[in-house]
Design a protein around this motif. Structure first.
Motif, PDB file in Angstrom:
ATOM      1  N   LEU A 120     -43.210  30.845  59.767  1.00 32.25           N
ATOM      2  CA  LEU A 120     -43.880  31.746  58.834  1.00 32.25           C
ATOM      3  C   LEU A 120     -44.087  33.112  59.469  1.00 32.25           C
ATOM      4  N   SER A 121     -44.266  34.125  58.640  1.00 38.67           N
ATOM      5  CA  SER A 121     -44.649  35.434  59.161  1.00 38.67           C
ATOM      6  C   SER A 121     -46.106  35.345  59.638  1.00 38.67           C
ATOM      7  N   PRO A 122     -46.555  36.247  60.525  1.00 42.13           N
ATOM      8  CA  PRO A 122     -47.944  36.206  60.979  1.00 42.13           C
ATOM      9  C   PRO A 122     -48.960  36.236  59.841  1.00 42.13           C
ATOM     10  N   LEU A 123     -48.711  37.046  58.817  1.00 40.86           N
ATOM     11  CA  LEU A 123     -49.652  37.108  57.688  1.00 40.86           C
ATOM     12  C   LEU A 123     -49.647  35.804  56.896  1.00 40.86           C
ATOM     13  N   GLU A 124     -48.469  35.256  56.639  1.00 40.46           N
ATOM     14  CA  GLU A 124     -48.386  33.981  55.925  1.00 40.46           C
ATOM     15  C   GLU A 124     -49.087  32.880  56.703  1.00 40.46           C
ATOM     16  N   ARG A 125     -48.894  32.892  58.002  1.00 32.08           N
ATOM     17  CA  ARG A 125     -49.521  31.858  58.837  1.00 32.08           C
ATOM     18  C   ARG A 125     -51.038  31.988  58.793  1.00 32.08           C
ATOM     19  N   ALA A 126     -51.540  33.208  58.865  1.00 29.90           N
ATOM     20  CA  ALA A 126     -52.985  33.426  58.811  1.00 29.90           C
ATOM     21  C   ALA A 126     -53.561  32.935  57.491  1.00 29.90           C
ATOM     22  N   ARG A 153     -53.120  35.471  47.311  1.00 32.76           N
ATOM     23  CA  ARG A 153     -52.699  34.283  46.547  1.00 32.76           C
ATOM     24  C   ARG A 153     -51.174  34.124  46.585  1.00 32.76           C
ATOM     25  N   GLN A 154     -50.470  35.248  46.522  1.00 28.38           N
ATOM     26  CA  GLN A 154     -49.005  35.197  46.577  1.00 28.38           C
ATOM     27  C   GLN A 154     -48.544  34.720  47.956  1.00 28.38           C
ATOM     28  N   LEU A 155     -49.171  35.244  49.012  1.00 28.36           N
ATOM     29  CA  LEU A 155     -48.843  34.806  50.366  1.00 28.36           C
ATOM     30  C   LEU A 155     -49.142  33.323  50.554  1.00 28.36           C
TER      31      LEU A 155
END
Length: 294
Positions: A120-126, A153-155
């Motif tokens: 996942l990207s760092p933001l998605e993981r967070a 919500r989208q992430l």
């Protein structure tokens, strides 16, 4: 807020901060560095305007973890062989009395899930960690990441779909995993290759993590025959002063192998339909140092 009170407040929330940081980074030392930096920022901040210390501290720790993850991702591209998370001793104990909540926490820290989170990207993981592991409201996650609630919500939807699509479906019955782990150990140590093969699924996988610093397969081994024979060879590599202990790591029963009293390797298995589907072996000494005192 006095200095003593500020310390007490931080210590009250330390487990959550450490839990978020470890799930974000997969390394205990990196997680501890994030928590220490969060403490420095908390201790020097003007706390009179902080109405919700937990939200404030999680915001700091999450942003620090995102920055750290972006830094270490380049190092992981140069990692030798497969990467696995650093083994984490888990004992949720009386702090998490709800069985369902324990299951969620154990799953979110499992080796299989943490490996998928690496993609996942760092933001998605967070977002995934804050929402799925700790149940933070979307509005609070949005404030933490300085994003709109719609964007969060989208992430979250994208991350959840990605994890569900890639996460292997394993049985989570700890008693069955413990039983198969014990039988796995007995068969390997006893040199019973037929019993060992009988415990393995036909398409079983073995993933070894060493970063090239000690002997371990540099590629994933697949099929019962290849995995079984590799384990048989490992078990019969004569070593003096060997000790094996059971303990719970990343929410699952695991084997800690000690040589001369020092951690040498960690074995863990994933189970489905009464058979071992995956064997994880961590031998990177940097990832075992934290188990020296166990």
């Amino acid at each position: 807020m006095t200095a003593d009170t500020a310390t007490d407040v931080f210590e009250d929330h330390r487990p959550v901060l450490t839990g978020v940081a470890y799930r974000m980074l997969g390394r205990i030392a990196d997680a501890e560095d994030v928590v220490q930096e969060a403490w420095l920022r908390w201790s020097s901040a003007s706390r009179e305007d902080v109405r919700e210390p937990r939200a404030f501290l999680v915001r700091i720790a999450t942003r620090l973890a995102i920055d750290r993850l972006r830094q270490v991702q380049s190092r992981r591209e140069a990692y030798v062989g497969p990467w696995l998370p650093e083994p984490l001793v888990t004992d949720f104990g009386p702090a998490v009395p709800d069985t369902a909540e324990q299951a969620v926490l154990a799953d979110s820290v499992s080796v299989a899930v943490l490996v998928v989170l690496e993609s996942l990207s760092p933001l998605e993981r967070a977002v995934f960690v804050l929402r799925e592991a700790f149940g933070f409201p979307y509005a609070e996650i949005a404030a933490t990441l300085d994003r709109t609630e719609a964007a969060v919500r989208q992430l979250a939807g994208r991350a959840r779909h990605h994890v569900e699509e890639r996460k292997p479906r394993y049985d989570v019955d700890p008693a069955q995993r413990r039983d198969l782990t014990e039988r796995f150990l007995a068969a390997a140590a006893g040199g019973d290759i037929e019993e060992l093969l009988a415990l393995l699924a036909p398409d079983v996988r073995l993933v070894g993590d060493s970063d090239g610093k000690c002997k371990a397969p540099l590629r994933v081994i697949e099929s019962a025959d290849k995995v079984g024979r590799f384990l048989y060879a490992v078990a019969h590599d004569q070593v003096q002063d060997l000790d094996i202990r059971f303990l719970e790591l990343n929410g699952a029963p695991s084997l800690l192998v000690l040589l001369g009293g020092k951690p040498d390797s960690v074995f863990q298995v994933d189970v489905k339909d009464g058979l071992i589907q995956c064997v994880y072996i961590v031998r990177n000494p940097d990832k075992l140092a934290n188990l020296a005192g166990v």
